[in-house]
Design a protein around this motif. Structure first.
Motif, PDB file in Angstrom:
ATOM      1  N   ALA A 126       0.832  -1.215   0.000  1.00  0.00           N
ATOM      2  CA  ALA A 126       0.000   0.000   0.000  1.00  0.00           C
ATOM      3  C   ALA A 126       0.858   1.253   0.000  1.00  0.00           C
ATOM      4  CB  ALA A 126      -0.931  -0.004   1.204  1.00  0.00           C
ATOM      5  N   GLY A 127       2.018   1.170   0.637  1.00  0.00           N
ATOM      6  CA  GLY A 127       2.909   2.322   0.678  1.00  0.00           C
ATOM      7  C   GLY A 127       3.825   2.443  -0.523  1.00  0.00           C
ATOM      8  N   ARG A 128       3.809   1.449  -1.385  1.00  0.00           N
ATOM      9  CA  ARG A 128       4.733   1.421  -2.522  1.00  0.00           C
ATOM     10  C   ARG A 128       4.035   1.544  -3.876  1.00  0.00           C
ATOM     11  NH1 ARG A 128       7.050   1.456  -6.473  1.00  0.00           N
ATOM     12  NH2 ARG A 128       8.915   0.366  -7.196  1.00  0.00           N
ATOM     13  N   CYS A 129       2.815   1.051  -3.988  1.00  0.00           N
ATOM     14  CA  CYS A 129       2.126   0.928  -5.277  1.00  0.00           C
ATOM     15  C   CYS A 129       1.770   2.302  -5.851  1.00  0.00           C
ATOM     16  CB  CYS A 129       0.864   0.087  -5.098  1.00  0.00           C
ATOM     17  SG  CYS A 129       0.122  -0.448  -6.641  1.00  0.00           S
ATOM     18  N   ASP A 130       2.028   2.494  -7.142  1.00  0.00           N
ATOM     19  CA  ASP A 130       1.760   3.778  -7.791  1.00  0.00           C
ATOM     20  C   ASP A 130       0.430   3.823  -8.518  1.00  0.00           C
ATOM     21  OD1 ASP A 130       3.946   5.256  -6.959  1.00  0.00           O
ATOM     22  OD2 ASP A 130       5.224   4.499  -8.568  1.00  0.00           O
ATOM     23  N   VAL A 131      -0.365   2.756  -8.422  1.00  0.00           N
ATOM     24  CA  VAL A 131      -1.733   2.760  -8.949  1.00  0.00           C
ATOM     25  C   VAL A 131      -2.656   2.435  -7.779  1.00  0.00           C
ATOM     26  CG1 VAL A 131      -0.963   2.031 -11.233  1.00  0.00           C
ATOM     27  CG2 VAL A 131      -1.723   0.300  -9.575  1.00  0.00           C
ATOM     28  N   PRO A 132      -3.955   2.689  -7.908  1.00  0.00           N
ATOM     29  CA  PRO A 132      -4.862   2.341  -6.809  1.00  0.00           C
ATOM     30  C   PRO A 132      -4.736   0.874  -6.423  1.00  0.00           C
ATOM     31  CG  PRO A 132      -5.980   3.748  -8.380  1.00  0.00           C
ATOM     32  CD  PRO A 132      -4.655   3.401  -8.998  1.00  0.00           C
ATOM     33  N   LEU A 133      -4.608   0.632  -5.125  1.00  0.00           N
ATOM     34  CA  LEU A 133      -4.481  -0.719  -4.584  1.00  0.00           C
ATOM     35  C   LEU A 133      -5.700  -1.019  -3.737  1.00  0.00           C
ATOM     36  CD1 LEU A 133      -2.801  -3.305  -3.757  1.00  0.00           C
ATOM     37  CD2 LEU A 133      -2.014  -1.950  -1.807  1.00  0.00           C
ATOM     38  N   VAL A 134      -6.357  -2.164  -3.992  1.00  0.00           N
ATOM     39  CA  VAL A 134      -7.495  -2.592  -3.180  1.00  0.00           C
ATOM     40  C   VAL A 134      -7.096  -3.834  -2.394  1.00  0.00           C
ATOM     41  CG1 VAL A 134      -9.881  -3.417  -3.176  1.00  0.00           C
ATOM     42  CG2 VAL A 134      -9.178  -1.650  -4.802  1.00  0.00           C
ATOM     43  N   LEU A 135      -7.282  -3.776  -1.079  1.00  0.00           N
ATOM     44  CA  LEU A 135      -7.023  -4.917  -0.220  1.00  0.00           C
ATOM     45  C   LEU A 135      -8.345  -5.559   0.160  1.00  0.00           C
ATOM     46  CD1 LEU A 135      -4.641  -2.608   0.707  1.00  0.00           C
ATOM     47  CD2 LEU A 135      -3.844  -4.728   1.737  1.00  0.00           C
ATOM     48  N   VAL A 136      -8.429  -6.870  -0.047  1.00  0.00           N
ATOM     49  CA  VAL A 136      -9.673  -7.615   0.102  1.00  0.00           C
ATOM     50  C   VAL A 136      -9.501  -8.684   1.172  1.00  0.00           C
ATOM     51  CG1 VAL A 136     -11.322  -9.119  -1.093  1.00  0.00           C
ATOM     52  CG2 VAL A 136     -10.277  -7.200  -2.309  1.00  0.00           C
ATOM     53  N   HIS A 137     -10.526  -8.861   2.001  1.00  0.00           N
ATOM     54  CA  HIS A 137     -10.499  -9.883   3.044  1.00  0.00           C
ATOM     55  C   HIS A 137     -11.083 -11.188   2.527  1.00  0.00           C
ATOM     56  CE1 HIS A 137      -9.360  -6.741   5.818  1.00  0.00           C
ATOM     57  NE2 HIS A 137     -10.353  -6.014   5.350  1.00  0.00           N
ATOM     58  N   ALA A 138     -10.864 -12.250   3.271  1.00  0.00           N
ATOM     59  CA  ALA A 138     -11.257 -13.580   2.808  1.00  0.00           C
ATOM     60  C   ALA A 138     -12.749 -13.703   2.561  1.00  0.00           C
ATOM     61  CB  ALA A 138     -10.809 -14.643   3.814  1.00  0.00           C
ATOM     62  N   ASP A 139     -13.564 -12.937   3.281  1.00  0.00           N
ATOM     63  CA  ASP A 139     -15.018 -13.033   3.120  1.00  0.00           C
ATOM     64  C   ASP A 139     -15.580 -11.922   2.256  1.00  0.00           C
ATOM     65  OD1 ASP A 139     -14.494 -11.004   4.863  1.00  0.00           O
ATOM     66  OD2 ASP A 139     -16.058 -11.516   6.298  1.00  0.00           O
ATOM     67  N   ASP A 140     -14.704 -11.188   1.533  1.00  0.00           N
ATOM     68  CA  ASP A 140     -15.168 -10.030   0.770  1.00  0.00           C
ATOM     69  C   ASP A 140     -15.578 -10.343  -0.656  1.00  0.00           C
ATOM     70  OD1 ASP A 140     -15.077  -8.127   2.699  1.00  0.00           O
ATOM     71  OD2 ASP A 140     -13.046  -7.455   2.233  1.00  0.00           O
ATOM     72  N   SER A 141     -15.395 -11.591  -1.107  1.00  0.00           N
ATOM     73  CA  SER A 141     -15.767 -11.882  -2.491  1.00  0.00           C
ATOM     74  C   SER A 141     -17.270 -11.804  -2.680  1.00  0.00           C
ATOM     75  CB  SER A 141     -15.263 -13.271  -2.894  1.00  0.00           C
ATOM     76  OG  SER A 141     -15.735 -14.263  -2.002  1.00  0.00           O
ATOM     77  N   ALA A 142     -18.026 -11.781  -1.573  1.00  0.00           N
ATOM     78  CA  ALA A 142     -19.485 -11.633  -1.671  1.00  0.00           C
ATOM     79  C   ALA A 142     -19.901 -10.175  -1.770  1.00  0.00           C
ATOM     80  CB  ALA A 142     -20.148 -12.275  -0.458  1.00  0.00           C
ATOM     81  N   ARG A 143     -18.946  -9.234  -1.713  1.00  0.00           N
ATOM     82  CA  ARG A 143     -19.264  -7.812  -1.676  1.00  0.00           C
ATOM     83  C   ARG A 143     -19.149  -7.078  -3.006  1.00  0.00           C
ATOM     84  NH1 ARG A 143     -18.435  -4.698   3.529  1.00  0.00           N
ATOM     85  NH2 ARG A 143     -17.986  -6.202   5.156  1.00  0.00           N
ATOM     86  N   PRO A 144     -18.744  -7.695  -4.111  1.00  0.00           N
ATOM     87  CA  PRO A 144     -18.412  -6.890  -5.287  1.00  0.00           C
ATOM     88  C   PRO A 144     -19.556  -6.073  -5.833  1.00  0.00           C
ATOM     89  CG  PRO A 144     -18.573  -9.199  -5.888  1.00  0.00           C
ATOM     90  CD  PRO A 144     -18.646  -9.128  -4.398  1.00  0.00           C
ATOM     91  N   ALA A 145     -20.782  -6.606  -5.819  1.00  0.00           N
ATOM     92  CA  ALA A 145     -21.919  -5.828  -6.293  1.00  0.00           C
ATOM     93  C   ALA A 145     -22.389  -4.896  -5.193  1.00  0.00           C
ATOM     94  CB  ALA A 145     -23.050  -6.774  -6.706  1.00  0.00           C
ATOM     95  N   ALA A 146     -22.988  -3.801  -5.584  1.00  0.00           N
ATOM     96  CA  ALA A 146     -23.469  -2.832  -4.607  1.00  0.00           C
ATOM     97  C   ALA A 146     -24.959  -3.047  -4.379  1.00  0.00           C
ATOM     98  CB  ALA A 146     -23.201  -1.415  -5.094  1.00  0.00           C
TER      99      ALA A 146
END
Length: 290
Positions: A126-146
């Motif tokens: 997160a401190g190194r990446c020069d493009v937007p970085l998204v960090l996802v948790h193990a149970d977050d794959s159910a969250r992609p749709a709004a």
């Protein structure tokens, strides 16, 4: 910038969730997905280290299985995968991401300590990446749709609003048909604490009005650029970190900024981004800005 998303995978549940989340995002944007595994000597802990071919075979199988799973979940999505070696995985992934729209990784990989929301690898990236970085948790794959009522939460510094961060948050809310919840936390003058937090209500109201006006001013031009995005302005007493964490628990995405720094030493994440990564369970996007 090339039109594809990049997801880092390592075989952990978090990286699997990150790949699924990234696949949904790639379909939403109509771009290909690239899966990358940064090889290290710690790869394939179940392999016999005295048999290099065994290690390579297991790593290759992990990447292949992840690719086939994503293709099965998102029919028609172009998915490419590759193994990259040759150094520090943080540097390898950050370099690989430079031509992508976004890098998505798991909050913790194999070897992460239980109880930590984000591991040292995620923080370093997160401190190194020069493009937007998204960090996802193990149970977050159910969250992609709004779903109905879902929000994109944006932490904003009204004294120094970062255009790249605000624009990213508005675009993500527009893509999802989500409400943009812009949050600003402000701290009362130190003398209030000395006085036991007792102050005339008129002074409290004046300070609150000033802070709310600054928040509105920071968003005015972006409201005009994204007229279809519903915006909730939330100006509250307290630290910026606590304001974002408190509102971000049920968000489909939380967006914070990270200032680019020319040097490699010292803290590369600000206190708000650092706290939000550690205490927010929703997917968190860290957007670099100048």
């Amino acid at each position: 910038m090339s039109s594809y998303l990049l997801a880092g995978i390592d075989g952990s549940p978090e990286s699997t969730a990150a790949a699924r989340w990234a696949a949904h995002e790639a379909v939403r944007r109509g771009v290909p997905l690239r899966l990358v595994h940064a090889q290290t000597w710690l790869d394939d802990i179940h392999a016999d280290p005295s048999q290099p071919a065994d290690v390579r075979a297991l790593t290759t199988r992990m990447v292949s299985d992840a690719t086939e799973e994503i293709r099965g979940l998102q029919h028609g999505l172009e998915v490419r995968a590759e193994l990259i070696g040759g150094g520090d995985p943080v540097e390898v992934l950050a370099e690989a991401a430079t031509k992508s729209e976004m890098l998505v990784v798991g909050s913790r990989g194999i070897g992460g300590f239980e109880g930590l929301v984000v591991g040292s690898f995620g923080l370093a990236l997160a401190g190194r990446c020069d493009v937007p970085l998204v960090l996802v948790h193990a149970d977050d794959s159910a969250r992609p749709a709004a779903p109905d009522g879902a929000e994109v939460v944006l932490g904003i510094d009204t004294r120094d609003p970062a255009g790249d961060v605000i624009d990213f948050a508005f675009r993500e809310a527009e893509r999802r048909g989500a409400v943009l919840h812009a949050v600003h936390g402000w701290t009362p003058p130190p003398a209030w604490g000395y006085a036991g937090w007792i102050s005339p209500q008129v002074e409290a109201g004046q300070f609150a009005a000033i802070e709310a006006e600054l928040l509105g001013n920071a968003l005015t031009g972006w409201r005009a650029k994204y007229p279809d995005v519903v915006v909730v302005e939330d100006c509250r007493v307290g630290s910026g970190a606590s304001a974002v964490v408190d509102t971000g628990s049920d968000a489909c995405l939380v967006v914070v900024g990270r200032r680019r720094r020319p040097h490699r030493i010292g803290m590369r994440l600000g206190p708000v981004a650092h706290a939000v990564l550690h205490h927010t369970q929703a997917p968190v996007a860290v957007v670099p800005h100048d």
